[in-house]
Motif scaffolding. Structure first.
Motif, PDB file in Angstrom:
ATOM      1  N   PHE A 196       0.836  -1.205   0.000  1.00 58.74           N
ATOM      2  CA  PHE A 196       0.000   0.000   0.000  1.00 58.74           C
ATOM      3  C   PHE A 196       0.871   1.255   0.000  1.00 58.74           C
ATOM      4  O   PHE A 196       0.572   2.239  -0.677  1.00 58.74           O
ATOM      5  CB  PHE A 196      -0.913  -0.004   1.224  1.00 58.74           C
ATOM      6  CG  PHE A 196      -2.190  -0.788   1.024  1.00 58.74           C
ATOM      7  CD1 PHE A 196      -3.157  -0.343   0.137  1.00 58.74           C
ATOM      8  CD2 PHE A 196      -2.412  -1.948   1.714  1.00 58.74           C
ATOM      9  CE1 PHE A 196      -4.335  -1.064  -0.068  1.00 58.74           C
ATOM     10  CE2 PHE A 196      -3.582  -2.678   1.532  1.00 58.74           C
ATOM     11  CZ  PHE A 196      -4.540  -2.236   0.639  1.00 58.74           C
ATOM     12  N   LEU A 197       1.954   1.217   0.776  1.00 58.42           N
ATOM     13  CA  LEU A 197       2.870   2.357   0.845  1.00 58.42           C
ATOM     14  C   LEU A 197       3.501   2.623  -0.526  1.00 58.42           C
ATOM     15  O   LEU A 197       3.606   3.781  -0.970  1.00 58.42           O
ATOM     16  CB  LEU A 197       3.946   2.076   1.882  1.00 58.42           C
ATOM     17  CG  LEU A 197       4.863   3.232   2.274  1.00 58.42           C
ATOM     18  CD1 LEU A 197       4.058   4.372   2.899  1.00 58.42           C
ATOM     19  CD2 LEU A 197       5.936   2.751   3.245  1.00 58.42           C
ATOM     20  N   ALA A 198       3.900   1.556  -1.206  1.00 57.09           N
ATOM     21  CA  ALA A 198       4.491   1.706  -2.541  1.00 57.09           C
ATOM     22  C   ALA A 198       3.469   2.277  -3.525  1.00 57.09           C
ATOM     23  O   ALA A 198       3.808   3.134  -4.364  1.00 57.09           O
ATOM     24  CB  ALA A 198       5.008   0.354  -3.033  1.00 57.09           C
ATOM     25  N   ALA A 199       2.210   1.817  -3.411  1.00 56.14           N
ATOM     26  CA  ALA A 199       1.165   2.323  -4.311  1.00 56.14           C
ATOM     27  C   ALA A 199       0.928   3.818  -4.076  1.00 56.14           C
ATOM     28  O   ALA A 199       0.779   4.593  -5.035  1.00 56.14           O
ATOM     29  CB  ALA A 199      -0.128   1.535  -4.085  1.00 56.14           C
ATOM     30  N   SER A 201       3.074   5.993  -2.930  1.00 55.29           N
ATOM     31  CA  SER A 201       4.223   6.734  -3.460  1.00 55.29           C
ATOM     32  C   SER A 201       4.161   6.856  -4.977  1.00 55.29           C
ATOM     33  O   SER A 201       4.431   7.930  -5.539  1.00 55.29           O
ATOM     34  CB  SER A 201       5.527   6.041  -3.046  1.00 55.29           C
ATOM     35  OG  SER A 201       5.856   6.357  -1.723  1.00 55.29           O
ATOM     36  N   LEU A 202       3.834   5.752  -5.645  1.00 57.18           N
ATOM     37  CA  LEU A 202       3.763   5.784  -7.110  1.00 57.18           C
ATOM     38  C   LEU A 202       2.695   6.758  -7.588  1.00 57.18           C
ATOM     39  O   LEU A 202       2.927   7.562  -8.504  1.00 57.18           O
ATOM     40  CB  LEU A 202       3.468   4.380  -7.651  1.00 57.18           C
ATOM     41  CG  LEU A 202       4.635   3.380  -7.593  1.00 57.18           C
ATOM     42  CD1 LEU A 202       4.168   1.987  -7.999  1.00 57.18           C
ATOM     43  CD2 LEU A 202       5.763   3.838  -8.501  1.00 57.18           C
ATOM     44  N   ILE A 203       1.508   6.689  -6.980  1.00 56.23           N
ATOM     45  CA  ILE A 203       0.417   7.583  -7.400  1.00 56.23           C
ATOM     46  C   ILE A 203       0.772   9.037  -7.094  1.00 56.23           C
ATOM     47  O   ILE A 203       0.551   9.940  -7.921  1.00 56.23           O
ATOM     48  CB  ILE A 203      -0.894   7.174  -6.695  1.00 56.23           C
ATOM     49  CG1 ILE A 203      -1.353   5.794  -7.197  1.00 56.23           C
ATOM     50  CG2 ILE A 203      -1.986   8.201  -6.942  1.00 56.23           C
ATOM     51  CD1 ILE A 203      -2.509   5.212  -6.416  1.00 56.23           C
ATOM     52  N   ALA A 204       1.332   9.275  -5.911  1.00 58.84           N
ATOM     53  CA  ALA A 204       1.680  10.650  -5.525  1.00 58.84           C
ATOM     54  C   ALA A 204       2.744  11.232  -6.453  1.00 58.84           C
ATOM     55  O   ALA A 204       2.630  12.384  -6.892  1.00 58.84           O
ATOM     56  CB  ALA A 204       2.163  10.671  -4.080  1.00 58.84           C
ATOM     57  N   CYS A 205       3.779  10.435  -6.753  1.00 61.12           N
ATOM     58  CA  CYS A 205       4.867  10.951  -7.609  1.00 61.12           C
ATOM     59  C   CYS A 205       4.410  11.132  -9.052  1.00 61.12           C
ATOM     60  O   CYS A 205       4.949  11.983  -9.769  1.00 61.12           O
ATOM     61  CB  CYS A 205       6.061   9.998  -7.556  1.00 61.12           C
ATOM     62  SG  CYS A 205       6.907  10.008  -5.966  1.00 61.12           S
ATOM     63  N   ALA A 206       3.421  10.333  -9.490  1.00 65.74           N
ATOM     64  CA  ALA A 206       2.926  10.464 -10.865  1.00 65.74           C
ATOM     65  C   ALA A 206       2.022  11.678 -11.029  1.00 65.74           C
ATOM     66  O   ALA A 206       1.984  12.296 -12.103  1.00 65.74           O
ATOM     67  CB  ALA A 206       2.179   9.191 -11.266  1.00 65.74           C
ATOM     68  N   THR A 207       1.276  12.030  -9.999  1.00 68.02           N
ATOM     69  CA  THR A 207       0.297  13.112 -10.130  1.00 68.02           C
ATOM     70  C   THR A 207       0.802  14.460  -9.592  1.00 68.02           C
ATOM     71  O   THR A 207       0.328  15.515 -10.040  1.00 68.02           O
ATOM     72  CB  THR A 207      -1.003  12.743  -9.390  1.00 68.02           C
ATOM     73  OG1 THR A 207      -0.695  12.450  -8.009  1.00 68.02           O
ATOM     74  CG2 THR A 207      -1.646  11.521 -10.017  1.00 68.02           C
ATOM     75  N   ALA A 208       1.748  14.419  -8.639  1.00 68.50           N
ATOM     76  CA  ALA A 208       2.187  15.665  -7.998  1.00 68.50           C
ATOM     77  C   ALA A 208       2.752  16.689  -8.986  1.00 68.50           C
ATOM     78  O   ALA A 208       2.434  17.891  -8.861  1.00 68.50           O
ATOM     79  CB  ALA A 208       3.220  15.353  -6.907  1.00 68.50           C
ATOM     80  N   PRO A 209       3.583  16.312  -9.981  1.00 68.81           N
ATOM     81  CA  PRO A 209       4.112  17.335 -10.904  1.00 68.81           C
ATOM     82  C   PRO A 209       3.017  18.086 -11.651  1.00 68.81           C
ATOM     83  O   PRO A 209       3.120  19.305 -11.852  1.00 68.81           O
ATOM     84  CB  PRO A 209       4.993  16.516 -11.866  1.00 68.81           C
ATOM     85  CG  PRO A 209       5.411  15.327 -11.060  1.00 68.81           C
ATOM     86  CD  PRO A 209       4.224  14.996 -10.223  1.00 68.81           C
ATOM     87  N   PHE A 210       1.955  17.383 -12.039  1.00 71.14           N
ATOM     88  CA  PHE A 210       0.867  18.041 -12.765  1.00 71.14           C
ATOM     89  C   PHE A 210       0.068  18.958 -11.831  1.00 71.14           C
ATOM     90  O   PHE A 210      -0.287  20.089 -12.189  1.00 71.14           O
ATOM     91  CB  PHE A 210      -0.045  16.992 -13.405  1.00 71.14           C
ATOM     92  CG  PHE A 210       0.654  16.146 -14.441  1.00 71.14           C
ATOM     93  CD1 PHE A 210       0.783  16.599 -15.746  1.00 71.14           C
ATOM     94  CD2 PHE A 210       1.198  14.915 -14.104  1.00 71.14           C
ATOM     95  CE1 PHE A 210       1.440  15.832 -16.703  1.00 71.14           C
ATOM     96  CE2 PHE A 210       1.855  14.144 -15.049  1.00 71.14           C
ATOM     97  CZ  PHE A 210       1.984  14.606 -16.347  1.00 71.14           C
ATOM     98  N   ALA A 211      -0.224  18.456 -10.610  1.00 69.45           N
ATOM     99  CA  ALA A 211      -0.974  19.270  -9.647  1.00 69.45           C
ATOM    100  C   ALA A 211      -0.166  20.505  -9.245  1.00 69.45           C
ATOM    101  O   ALA A 211      -0.709  21.620  -9.159  1.00 69.45           O
ATOM    102  CB  ALA A 211      -1.312  18.425  -8.420  1.00 69.45           C
ATOM    103  N   ALA A 212       1.136  20.329  -9.007  1.00 73.07           N
ATOM    104  CA  ALA A 212       1.972  21.471  -8.615  1.00 73.07           C
ATOM    105  C   ALA A 212       2.104  22.471  -9.763  1.00 73.07           C
ATOM    106  O   ALA A 212       2.099  23.695  -9.530  1.00 73.07           O
ATOM    107  CB  ALA A 212       3.353  20.964  -8.185  1.00 73.07           C
ATOM    108  N   ALA A 213       2.218  21.973 -11.009  1.00 76.33           N
ATOM    109  CA  ALA A 213       2.310  22.883 -12.163  1.00 76.33           C
ATOM    110  C   ALA A 213       1.053  23.727 -12.294  1.00 76.33           C
ATOM    111  O   ALA A 213       1.119  24.932 -12.581  1.00 76.33           O
ATOM    112  CB  ALA A 213       2.562  22.078 -13.443  1.00 76.33           C
TER     113      ALA A 213
END
Length: 221
Positions: A196-199, A201-213
């Motif tokens: 669950f922790l790995a999932a 991290s993967l989802i957060a790292c995949a979506t964070a650049p777009f949300a932050a942009a």
């Protein structure tokens, strides 16, 4: 890829040239290990049982300290506005900044964790599981931190607001991070917690650049 590497190298050079930020994070992380035994008392068994949670809390709080420098210096000197006109898409630039932030804020904590494990009387098996859970979970903390820093980059005292915004998002990371370390006798669900922790991290790292942009574009417009 070369543009991504150039953006990553720029952030690493600027941060290392700045001096003691990394050392401050590591010292704060280690100080928790020095202070907690005084609060818990001389019971080493209790201290060892609490150690994984304390290390996770120390890592979370230490990573919060570096959030204000993720986007704010570039925002204040106008570099962020110029980066929006660059050939490299803004989400890719944010991803480079996110990777640099993890290398500068999380990796030094992982390297310092053996010292904290000794101070908190951890056994070797628990230490390795804690180190693995930190390795898997800290990218999610960095990604949530990037979103919070981007949302507050245009606010005067946003450095104080960002930790409040990302704290609720970080709760599942802390729960599964500590859950990934076997607590002792009884059903062992640490493997599921690590997945669950790995999932997360993967989802957060995949979506964070777009949300932050998007957040940076909104604050700059």
């Amino acid at each position: 890829m070369s543009a991504f590497a150039a953006a990553l190298g720029r952030d690493l050079r600027l941060a290392l040239r700045g001096g003691g930020d990394v050392l401050t994070l590591v010292l704060f992380f280690v100080i928790v290990g020095v202070v907690v035994p005084f609060a818990v008392g001389p019971d080493q068994a209790l201290l060892a049982r609490l150690a994984p949670g304390m290390i996770w809390i120390a890592a979370f709080l230490s990573m919060l300290l570096g959030l204000d420098r993720l986007f704010r210096p570039d925002h204040e000197d106008g570099t962020l506005l110029l980066l929006r006109q660059a050939a490299l898409p803004m989400p890719a630039i944010i991803a480079a900044k996110l990777l640099a932030h993890w290398l500068l804020a999380a990796l030094p904590l992982l390297l310092a964790s053996p010292l904290l494990a000794i101070l908190l009387s951890m056994d070797l098996a628990s230490f390795w599981r804690t180190l693995l859970s930190l390795l898997v979970g800290t990218p999610a903390l960095a990604a949530f931190g990037a979103i919070g820093a981007a949302i507050t980059v245009g606010i005067g005292r946003g450095g104080l607001l960002a930790p409040i915004l990302i704290a609720p998002l970080s709760v599942p990371v802390l729960i599964f991070g500590v859950g990934a370390i076997p607590a002792g006798p009884g059903p062992d669900q640490s493997g599921s917690a690590l997945l669950f922790l790995a999932a997360i991290s993967l989802i957060a790292c995949a979506t964070a650049p777009f949300a932050a942009a998007l957040a940076i574009s909104a604050s700059e417009d």
